[in-house]
Motif scaffolding. Structure first.
Motif, PDB file in Angstrom:
ATOM      1  N   THR A  91     -22.044 106.940  21.289  1.00 37.16           N
ATOM      2  CA  THR A  91     -22.841 105.892  20.661  1.00 37.16           C
ATOM      3  C   THR A  91     -23.579 106.530  19.486  1.00 37.16           C
ATOM      4  OG1 THR A  91     -23.161 104.667  22.715  1.00 37.16           O
ATOM      5  CG2 THR A  91     -24.767 104.299  20.962  1.00 37.16           C
TER       6      THR A  91
ATOM      7  N   THR B 154     -28.151 109.250  27.112  1.00 40.40           N
ATOM      8  CA  THR B 154     -27.976 107.950  26.452  1.00 40.40           C
ATOM      9  C   THR B 154     -29.301 107.427  25.912  1.00 40.40           C
ATOM     10  OG1 THR B 154     -28.270 106.801  28.579  1.00 40.40           O
ATOM     11  CG2 THR B 154     -26.013 107.345  27.900  1.00 40.40           C
TER      12      THR B 154
ATOM     13  N   ASP C 152     -32.948 102.988  24.581  1.00 42.36           N
ATOM     14  CA  ASP C 152     -32.021 103.125  25.690  1.00 42.36           C
ATOM     15  C   ASP C 152     -30.715 102.486  25.244  1.00 42.36           C
ATOM     16  OD1 ASP C 152     -30.477 102.791  28.032  1.00 42.36           O
ATOM     17  OD2 ASP C 152     -32.279 102.732  29.277  1.00 42.36           O
ATOM     18  N   THR C 153     -29.719 103.298  24.958  1.00 40.27           N
ATOM     19  CA  THR C 153     -28.485 102.757  24.391  1.00 40.27           C
ATOM     20  C   THR C 153     -27.605 102.076  25.441  1.00 40.27           C
ATOM     21  OG1 THR C 153     -27.294 104.866  24.634  1.00 40.27           O
ATOM     22  CG2 THR C 153     -28.498 104.495  22.567  1.00 40.27           C
ATOM     23  N   GLU C 154     -27.874 102.322  26.717  1.00 42.83           N
ATOM     24  CA  GLU C 154     -27.116 101.633  27.760  1.00 42.83           C
ATOM     25  C   GLU C 154     -27.613 100.204  27.948  1.00 42.83           C
ATOM     26  OE1 GLU C 154     -27.267 104.300  31.223  1.00 42.83           O
ATOM     27  OE2 GLU C 154     -25.108 104.597  30.906  1.00 42.83           O
ATOM     28  N   THR C 155     -28.926 100.034  28.010  1.00 47.37           N
ATOM     29  CA  THR C 155     -29.493  98.696  28.183  1.00 47.37           C
ATOM     30  C   THR C 155     -29.770  98.018  26.845  1.00 47.37           C
ATOM     31  OG1 THR C 155     -31.772  99.538  28.245  1.00 47.37           O
ATOM     32  CG2 THR C 155     -30.571  99.428  30.332  1.00 47.37           C
TER      33      THR C 155
END
Length: 402
Positions: free
Chosen positions: A220, A259, A283-286
């Motif tokens: 990402t 992440t 937070d690149t996941e959420t």
């Protein structure tokens, strides 16, 4: 829509790119992205510190901070790790990117003779075994194999053209596609995603004043905007808005093992000086963005934030202390390391800087010509040196340096 051109140049044709055209804003700031593989075993334990000053670069042993050698080069100099196995660095000068051998593998400190000429040399971004150099004065992007530097001859190069010259950045991803900023001398607006042949696959122009990039775990990629951040993952862009009308992020502090990204954060466009008191957490996941208020009295500049080997955040504050924050932004330790200092009036002026490699924080104190290495487990100074020059920018290269 103008179509970008991506072509391969022989090394000898490179000089033709440095035409005297538009003058760019040479204000590149440090960025972070995943580097190439770990160095070869023969110099696995070594690190080198390359420190710029008025007149050249001093190279130090990364463990003892003893001076190994120095090289001369005129003008205002910037320095970036080349990301290769052998510890080369790019020294940015008025005429382009100079390749400096720090002696990590060769035991010889010297300029190799390779100069990637540029009208206004900007960001140098190694990632996944490939390096992208951005010329702010032409918008030209040159991409080549990261480990191809240091031979004395310029490597085989792929080039990408921008629609207009601007202060930009580019990164080639592991699948051979590339991300490159969109802009002109007057405004920067976003990022485009390009196929290996230069075909535009996607773009997002919801990122005013785009600046800085960082590649995280899972590849990402984060870009800073004046009203939030722009993320790219799995072929798609996502804009995350800042909670403030003006909430500028210009520098990414990331690792390829987490992440969670952090960035600098500025809320007052008219503020004097370069000291900031907030960080942005992504937070690149959420796909959630939040603002971290640092403790009262803690202020930093863009060159005063790093990530350690445990993905914690390290902040060098103008009060002279190092602050260690966890990934939630909570302070977990603090140590006084240098004397308090004030914001520079111009970003180019020497002022304290920070580089973090594993569990060691390297800190410069230009007021006393010092450089320190601090153990982030204990806060103790593991090495220190007084230089015979005033240190400005610096970079650490070696096994843990990329």
């Amino acid at each position: 829509m103008s179509r970008p051109v991506r072509r391969r140049l022989a090394a000898g044709a490179l000089t033709a790119l440095a035409v005297a055209a538009l003058a760019g804003c040479a204000t590149a700031s440090p960025t972070a992205s995943g580097g190439s593989a770990a160095p070869e075993e023969k110099h696995e334990a070594d690190t080198r510190v390359a420190v710029t000053h008025d007149g050249g670069v001093v190279v130090l042993d990364g463990e003892t901070l003893e001076q190994i050698d120095q090289v001369a080069l005129g003008g205002f100099l910037r320095v970036n790790g080349a990301g290769d196995h052998d510890g080369h660095v790019f020294v940015t000068a008025e005429d382009g990117f100079h390749v400096l051998d720090t002696g990590l593998a060769s035991d010889t400190v010297e300029f190799t003779g390779e100069v990637f000429e540029a009208v206004a040399a900007g960001h140098a971004t190694p990632h996944a075994g490939r390096t992208a150099l951005f010329d702010d004065g032409t918008g030209e992007i040159r991409i080549f194999d990261t480990d191809a530097v240091g031979t004395g001859t310029l490597p085989e190069i792929d080039t990408i053209t921008s629609a207009a010259a601007h202060h930009g950045v580019a990164i080639e991803l592991s699948d051979g596609t590339a991300l490159a900023t969109i802009g002109t001398e007057e405004a920067r607006t976003g990022v485009r995603h390009l196929a290996a042949d230069g075909t535009e696959l996607a773009r997002n122009e919801e990122c005013p004043s785009v600046h800085g990039e960082g590649a995280l775990k899972g590849e990402t990629v984060m870009f800073g905007c004046e009203d939030g951040v722009l993320l790219f993952a799995d072929g798609a862009f996502t804009k995350l808005d800042a909670p403030d009308e003006f909430g500028r992020t210009g520098n990414a502090y990331v690792t390829d093992t987490s992440t969670i990204a952090f960035g600098d954060y500025k809320t007052d466009p008219d503020a004097e000086g370069y000291l900031l008191s907030k960080l942005v957490r992504i937070d690149t996941e959420t796909q959630e963005l939040s603002v971290i208020d640092l403790p009262e009295g803690v202020e930093y500049t863009w060159r005063g934030v790093g990530r350690d080997g445990h993905d914690n955040v390290v902040v060098l504050s103008a009060d002279g202390s190092l602050y260690l924050l966890d990934e939630d932004g909570e302070v977990i330790d603090q140590w006084s390391v240098i004397e308090p200092w004030e914001s520079p009036t111009e970003w180019q002026q020497p002022h304290p800087g920070l580089r973090v490699v594993g569990d060691i924080a390297y800190v410069t104190e230009p007021a006393s010509d010092k450089i320190l290495a601090i153990d982030l487990h204990s806060g103790e100074v593991s090495a220190s040196a007084v230089l015979d020059v005033v240190p400005n920018e610096f970079v650490v290269v070696g096994a843990a340096g990329h």
